[in-house]
Design a protein around this motif. Structure first.
Motif, PDB file in Angstrom:
ATOM      1  N   VAL A  53     -57.067  70.334  33.236  1.00  0.00           N
ATOM      2  CA  VAL A  53     -56.880  71.357  32.170  1.00  0.00           C
ATOM      3  C   VAL A  53     -55.581  70.663  31.597  1.00  0.00           C
ATOM      4  CG1 VAL A  53     -55.703  73.259  33.064  1.00  0.00           C
ATOM      5  CG2 VAL A  53     -56.880  73.549  30.859  1.00  0.00           C
ATOM      6  N   MET A  54     -54.544  70.405  32.227  1.00  0.00           N
ATOM      7  CA  MET A  54     -53.356  70.069  31.541  1.00  0.00           C
ATOM      8  C   MET A  54     -53.565  68.406  30.657  1.00  0.00           C
ATOM      9  SD  MET A  54     -50.234  70.502  30.710  1.00  0.00           S
ATOM     10  CE  MET A  54     -49.725  71.772  31.811  1.00  0.00           C
ATOM     11  N   ASN A  55     -54.432  67.690  31.356  1.00  0.00           N
ATOM     12  CA  ASN A  55     -54.829  66.418  30.790  1.00  0.00           C
ATOM     13  C   ASN A  55     -55.643  66.797  29.570  1.00  0.00           C
ATOM     14  OD1 ASN A  55     -53.767  64.894  32.719  1.00  0.00           O
ATOM     15  ND2 ASN A  55     -55.513  64.687  33.908  1.00  0.00           N
ATOM     16  N   ASN A  56     -56.461  67.806  29.609  1.00  0.00           N
ATOM     17  CA  ASN A  56     -57.429  67.962  28.463  1.00  0.00           C
ATOM     18  C   ASN A  56     -56.568  68.404  27.231  1.00  0.00           C
ATOM     19  OD1 ASN A  56     -59.773  67.206  29.618  1.00  0.00           O
ATOM     20  ND2 ASN A  56     -60.278  69.588  30.079  1.00  0.00           N
ATOM     21  N   ILE A  57     -55.484  69.359  27.396  1.00  0.00           N
ATOM     22  CA  ILE A  57     -54.658  69.920  26.363  1.00  0.00           C
ATOM     23  C   ILE A  57     -53.751  68.789  25.608  1.00  0.00           C
ATOM     24  CG2 ILE A  57     -52.719  71.140  26.287  1.00  0.00           C
ATOM     25  CD1 ILE A  57     -53.860  73.455  28.334  1.00  0.00           C
ATOM     26  N   VAL A  58     -53.129  67.945  26.675  1.00  0.00           N
ATOM     27  CA  VAL A  58     -52.320  67.058  26.137  1.00  0.00           C
ATOM     28  C   VAL A  58     -53.066  65.985  25.452  1.00  0.00           C
ATOM     29  CG1 VAL A  58     -50.925  65.019  26.936  1.00  0.00           C
ATOM     30  CG2 VAL A  58     -50.587  67.350  27.879  1.00  0.00           C
ATOM     31  N   TYR A  59     -54.224  65.763  25.821  1.00  0.00           N
ATOM     32  CA  TYR A  59     -55.141  64.764  24.877  1.00  0.00           C
ATOM     33  C   TYR A  59     -55.476  65.407  23.889  1.00  0.00           C
ATOM     34  CZ  TYR A  59     -58.939  61.783  23.308  1.00  0.00           C
ATOM     35  OH  TYR A  59     -59.916  61.124  22.509  1.00  0.00           O
ATOM     36  N   GLN A  60     -56.006  66.648  23.658  1.00  0.00           N
ATOM     37  CA  GLN A  60     -56.145  66.941  22.477  1.00  0.00           C
ATOM     38  C   GLN A  60     -55.244  67.342  21.330  1.00  0.00           C
ATOM     39  OE1 GLN A  60     -59.870  67.751  21.592  1.00  0.00           O
ATOM     40  NE2 GLN A  60     -58.856  67.591  19.734  1.00  0.00           N
ATOM     41  N   LEU A  61     -53.859  67.652  21.894  1.00  0.00           N
ATOM     42  CA  LEU A  61     -52.686  67.926  21.074  1.00  0.00           C
ATOM     43  C   LEU A  61     -52.065  66.598  20.294  1.00  0.00           C
ATOM     44  CD1 LEU A  61     -50.602  70.646  23.053  1.00  0.00           C
ATOM     45  CD2 LEU A  61     -52.004  70.942  20.977  1.00  0.00           C
ATOM     46  N   ASN A  62     -52.294  65.259  21.273  1.00  0.00           N
ATOM     47  CA  ASN A  62     -51.898  63.996  20.742  1.00  0.00           C
ATOM     48  C   ASN A  62     -52.833  63.758  19.794  1.00  0.00           C
ATOM     49  OD1 ASN A  62     -49.581  63.442  21.976  1.00  0.00           O
ATOM     50  ND2 ASN A  62     -50.561  63.279  23.817  1.00  0.00           N
ATOM     51  N   GLN A  63     -54.130  63.999  19.936  1.00  0.00           N
ATOM     52  CA  GLN A  63     -55.091  63.535  18.909  1.00  0.00           C
ATOM     53  C   GLN A  63     -54.979  64.398  17.534  1.00  0.00           C
ATOM     54  OE1 GLN A  63     -56.325  60.847  20.581  1.00  0.00           O
ATOM     55  NE2 GLN A  63     -58.027  61.305  19.165  1.00  0.00           N
ATOM     56  N   PHE A  64     -54.556  65.560  17.737  1.00  0.00           N
ATOM     57  CA  PHE A  64     -54.349  66.547  16.313  1.00  0.00           C
ATOM     58  C   PHE A  64     -52.859  65.971  15.769  1.00  0.00           C
ATOM     59  CE2 PHE A  64     -56.599  70.306  18.435  1.00  0.00           C
ATOM     60  CZ  PHE A  64     -57.606  69.911  17.982  1.00  0.00           C
ATOM     61  N   ILE A  65     -51.813  65.506  16.597  1.00  0.00           N
ATOM     62  CA  ILE A  65     -50.690  65.116  15.904  1.00  0.00           C
ATOM     63  C   ILE A  65     -50.748  63.710  15.412  1.00  0.00           C
ATOM     64  CG2 ILE A  65     -48.476  64.163  16.658  1.00  0.00           C
ATOM     65  CD1 ILE A  65     -48.410  66.257  18.904  1.00  0.00           C
ATOM     66  N   SER A  66     -51.648  63.170  15.757  1.00  0.00           N
ATOM     67  CA  SER A  66     -51.735  61.723  15.291  1.00  0.00           C
ATOM     68  C   SER A  66     -52.660  61.595  14.132  1.00  0.00           C
ATOM     69  CB  SER A  66     -52.587  60.593  16.391  1.00  0.00           C
ATOM     70  OG  SER A  66     -53.620  60.951  16.492  1.00  0.00           O
ATOM     71  N   CYS A  67     -53.508  62.772  13.482  1.00  0.00           N
ATOM     72  CA  CYS A  67     -54.449  62.748  12.579  1.00  0.00           C
ATOM     73  C   CYS A  67     -53.792  63.250  11.399  1.00  0.00           C
ATOM     74  CB  CYS A  67     -55.491  63.972  12.759  1.00  0.00           C
ATOM     75  SG  CYS A  67     -56.588  64.001  11.348  1.00  0.00           S
ATOM     76  N   SER A  68     -53.843  62.379  10.031  1.00  0.00           N
ATOM     77  CA  SER A  68     -52.942  62.297   9.010  1.00  0.00           C
ATOM     78  C   SER A  68     -53.480  63.582   8.329  1.00  0.00           C
ATOM     79  CB  SER A  68     -53.197  61.169   8.374  1.00  0.00           C
ATOM     80  OG  SER A  68     -54.481  61.147   7.898  1.00  0.00           O
ATOM     81  N   GLU A  69     -54.544  64.286   8.509  1.00  0.00           N
ATOM     82  CA  GLU A  69     -54.947  65.246   7.821  1.00  0.00           C
ATOM     83  C   GLU A  69     -54.377  66.659   8.407  1.00  0.00           C
ATOM     84  OE1 GLU A  69     -56.797  65.471   4.961  1.00  0.00           O
ATOM     85  OE2 GLU A  69     -56.540  63.150   5.033  1.00  0.00           O
ATOM     86  N   ILE A  70     -53.777  66.843   9.533  1.00  0.00           N
ATOM     87  CA  ILE A  70     -53.241  67.792  10.084  1.00  0.00           C
ATOM     88  C   ILE A  70     -51.636  67.984  10.005  1.00  0.00           C
ATOM     89  CG2 ILE A  70     -53.202  69.242  12.238  1.00  0.00           C
ATOM     90  CD1 ILE A  70     -55.823  67.768  12.893  1.00  0.00           C
ATOM     91  N   GLU A  71     -51.245  69.048   9.566  1.00  0.00           N
ATOM     92  CA  GLU A  71     -49.841  69.181   9.466  1.00  0.00           C
ATOM     93  C   GLU A  71     -49.291  70.313  10.579  1.00  0.00           C
ATOM     94  OE1 GLU A  71     -47.635  67.608   7.739  1.00  0.00           O
ATOM     95  OE2 GLU A  71     -49.104  65.991   7.369  1.00  0.00           O
ATOM     96  N   ASN A  72     -50.217  71.345  10.793  1.00  0.00           N
ATOM     97  CA  ASN A  72     -49.785  72.294  11.554  1.00  0.00           C
ATOM     98  C   ASN A  72     -50.747  72.536  12.800  1.00  0.00           C
ATOM     99  OD1 ASN A  72     -47.688  73.883   9.878  1.00  0.00           O
ATOM    100  ND2 ASN A  72     -49.190  73.452   8.543  1.00  0.00           N
ATOM    101  N   ILE A  73     -50.226  72.189  14.011  1.00  0.00           N
ATOM    102  CA  ILE A  73     -51.017  72.277  15.281  1.00  0.00           C
ATOM    103  C   ILE A  73     -50.613  73.596  15.956  1.00  0.00           C
ATOM    104  CG2 ILE A  73     -51.492  71.374  17.415  1.00  0.00           C
ATOM    105  CD1 ILE A  73     -49.989  68.977  14.896  1.00  0.00           C
TER     106      ILE A  73
END
Length: 168
Positions: A53-73
């Protein structure tokens, strides 16, 4: 600069509902509930599933952070130990993020009322009350911004967080 918003709290305090409303208030926002990264039947808690679950969370958060369309995670989960928050933050790329960590807290009576509603609806079992009350005590020790929801609606709670995020 992006905003990474972590919202912790014990079971039944209103993390998911608050986060959902906050997503609507913020532009270019996304919401991840940590429980979605661990939605399994039967629900098994052991070393392997905790790592998963920690790996899943970290992966998804990093994907959101790297997406230029997303400003607020917005991320919510039962983060009752500082080590959980610290591990997440140590594994995500926060170099270009403002990080906000919140803990939703409330009175015992408010928490019991929230949980009883879920119990009556068949969503939770009776034993959740004692477990959730025990965890509530742990949130007072965390290095987070505490939001007491005891006398607030979900919308008022989301608005409090929104104002903190947008304070100049």
């Amino acid at each position: 600069m992006k905003k990474l918003i972590l919202i912790g709290g014990t079971m039944g305090v209103g993390k998911t509902a608050t986060s959902s409303l906050l997503k609507q208030k913020l532009n270019q926002s996304v919401f991840l509930d940590g429980d979605w990264c661990w939605d399994m039947h039967p629900f098994v808690v052991n070393r392997e599933t905790k790592a998963m679950v920690m790996n899943n969370i970290v992966y998804q958060l990093n994907q959101f952070i790297s997406c230029s369309e997303i400003e607020n995670i917005i991320f919510c989960w039962v983060m009752h130990e500082q080590s959980i928050i610290d591990e997440i933050l140590s594994r995500v790329d926060i170099n270009h993020c403002h990080v906000y960590t919140f803990s939703l807290i409330c009175s015992d009576d408010t928490l019991k009322a929230h949980l009883q509603t879920d119990i009556d609806a068949g969503i939770r079992s009776q034993d959740i009350i004692e477990r959730s009350l025990e965890r509530m005590k742990l949130y007072k020790q965390l290095n987070t911004i505490k939001i007491d929801i005891s006398h607030s609606t979900i919308d008022e709670t989301a608005e409090k967080i929104y104002k903190i995020l947008n304070a100049k």
